[in-house]
Design a protein around this motif. Structure first.
Motif, PDB file in Angstrom:
ATOM      1  N   ALA A   1      -1.907  87.772  44.066  1.00  0.00           N
ATOM      2  CA  ALA A   1      -3.264  88.124  44.488  1.00  0.00           C
ATOM      3  C   ALA A   1      -4.087  88.642  43.311  1.00  0.00           C
ATOM      4  O   ALA A   1      -5.274  88.319  43.190  1.00  0.00           O
ATOM      5  CB  ALA A   1      -3.220  89.165  45.601  1.00  0.00           C
ATOM      6  N   LEU A   2      -3.472  89.433  42.444  1.00  0.00           N
ATOM      7  CA  LEU A   2      -4.190  89.934  41.270  1.00  0.00           C
ATOM      8  C   LEU A   2      -4.570  88.790  40.341  1.00  0.00           C
ATOM      9  O   LEU A   2      -5.703  88.731  39.836  1.00  0.00           O
ATOM     10  CB  LEU A   2      -3.337  90.966  40.530  1.00  0.00           C
TER      11      LEU A   2
ATOM     12  N   GLY B   1      -6.677  94.202  50.727  1.00  0.00           N
ATOM     13  CA  GLY B   1      -6.810  92.825  51.200  1.00  0.00           C
ATOM     14  C   GLY B   1      -8.048  92.630  52.053  1.00  0.00           C
ATOM     15  O   GLY B   1      -8.755  91.627  51.927  1.00  0.00           O
ATOM     16  N   ILE B   2      -8.332  93.589  52.918  1.00  0.00           N
ATOM     17  CA  ILE B   2      -9.531  93.504  53.756  1.00  0.00           C
ATOM     18  C   ILE B   2     -10.790  93.605  52.903  1.00  0.00           C
ATOM     19  O   ILE B   2     -11.773  92.891  53.128  1.00  0.00           O
ATOM     20  CB  ILE B   2      -9.487  94.592  54.849  1.00  0.00           C
TER      21      ILE B   2
ATOM     22  N   GLY C   1      -7.573  87.972  49.199  1.00  0.00           N
ATOM     23  CA  GLY C   1      -7.369  88.872  50.327  1.00  0.00           C
ATOM     24  C   GLY C   1      -6.195  88.465  51.193  1.00  0.00           C
ATOM     25  O   GLY C   1      -5.422  89.312  51.658  1.00  0.00           O
ATOM     26  N   PHE C   2      -6.031  87.159  51.398  1.00  0.00           N
ATOM     27  CA  PHE C   2      -4.919  86.660  52.202  1.00  0.00           C
ATOM     28  C   PHE C   2      -3.576  87.052  51.588  1.00  0.00           C
ATOM     29  O   PHE C   2      -2.684  87.550  52.283  1.00  0.00           O
ATOM     30  CB  PHE C   2      -5.024  85.135  52.343  1.00  0.00           C
ATOM     31  N   PHE C   3      -3.426  86.847  50.284  1.00  0.00           N
ATOM     32  CA  PHE C   3      -2.149  87.175  49.642  1.00  0.00           C
ATOM     33  C   PHE C   3      -1.917  88.681  49.571  1.00  0.00           C
ATOM     34  O   PHE C   3      -0.779  89.140  49.673  1.00  0.00           O
ATOM     35  CB  PHE C   3      -2.062  86.537  48.252  1.00  0.00           C
ATOM     36  N   GLN C   4      -2.967  89.463  49.442  1.00  0.00           N
ATOM     37  CA  GLN C   4      -2.791  90.915  49.421  1.00  0.00           C
ATOM     38  C   GLN C   4      -2.421  91.433  50.813  1.00  0.00           C
ATOM     39  O   GLN C   4      -1.593  92.337  50.940  1.00  0.00           O
ATOM     40  CB  GLN C   4      -4.059  91.596  48.897  1.00  0.00           C
ATOM     41  N   ILE C   5      -3.004  90.855  51.849  1.00  0.00           N
ATOM     42  CA  ILE C   5      -2.620  91.231  53.214  1.00  0.00           C
ATOM     43  C   ILE C   5      -1.174  90.820  53.483  1.00  0.00           C
ATOM     44  O   ILE C   5      -0.414  91.561  54.117  1.00  0.00           O
ATOM     45  CB  ILE C   5      -3.601  90.620  54.235  1.00  0.00           C
ATOM     46  N   LEU C   6      -0.763  89.647  52.986  1.00  0.00           N
ATOM     47  CA  LEU C   6       0.640  89.241  53.113  1.00  0.00           C
ATOM     48  C   LEU C   6       1.574  90.231  52.421  1.00  0.00           C
ATOM     49  O   LEU C   6       2.651  90.548  52.944  1.00  0.00           O
ATOM     50  CB  LEU C   6       0.849  87.852  52.519  1.00  0.00           C
TER      51      LEU C   6
END
Length: 161
Positions: A79-80, A150-151, A100-105
């Motif tokens: 994500a970074l 992520g949000i 955001g998707f990968f950070q929420i994952l």
């Protein structure tokens, strides 16, 4: 906008540090001269020096905790990387959905790992004279911070720098 980007970058790096520390450090359970983590069980002296370390159990639940913690670190690093790529390639007004998707994952993976460990660690340690260590607590702290970042990535729109 620059301060917002620096703030979200600082939050992301803080989450990444929390994930690395909670995955690596041998302090998930502490007590009675023993420290345990996801990888090994260590016996400590009265002064806190490590005397002997043994490999952890090969239980399926422990392997799933190990895998989800590693996945959370991988997703957060990805994500970074994607954030920096999208920062320079997105058009004005674009959103950072992929980041955001990968950070929420990553947040969901660390939550799953900590929840599985919370429920199943009593099968691994019959001794009840223990307490949760700081690495376990850091894993739980990383969960809401990863979800929050992520949000924020999903809501964030790119503007002119």
């Amino acid at each position: 906008m620059l301060l917002l980007l620096l703030g979200i970058l600082f939050l992301h790096i803080a989450v990444l540090v929390l994930l690395f520390v909670s995955t690596i450090v041998s302090q998930w359970l502490v007590g009675n001269g023993h420290t345990t983590d996801l990888w090994q069980n260590c016996t400590t002296s009265a002064l806190g020096a490590v005397q002997h370390c043994y490999s952890s159990s090969v239980s399926e639940w422990l392997q799933s905790v190990q895998a989800t913690m590693i996945l959370s670190v991988i997703f957060s690093v990805l994500a970074l990387f994607l954030f920096f790529c999208q920062l320079f390639t997105l058009t004005k007004g674009g959103r950072f959905y992929i980041t955001g998707f990968f950070q929420i994952l990553a947040g969901l993976c660390v939550m799953s790992a900590a929840a599985i460990y919370t429920v199943r660690h009593s099968e691994w340690h019959v001794n009840t004279d223990y307490s949760y260590g700081f690495a376990y607590i850091l894993a739980w702290v990383a969960f809401p911070l990863a979800l929050l970042s992520g949000i924020i990535y999903v809501i964030l729109r790119k503007r002119e720098l």
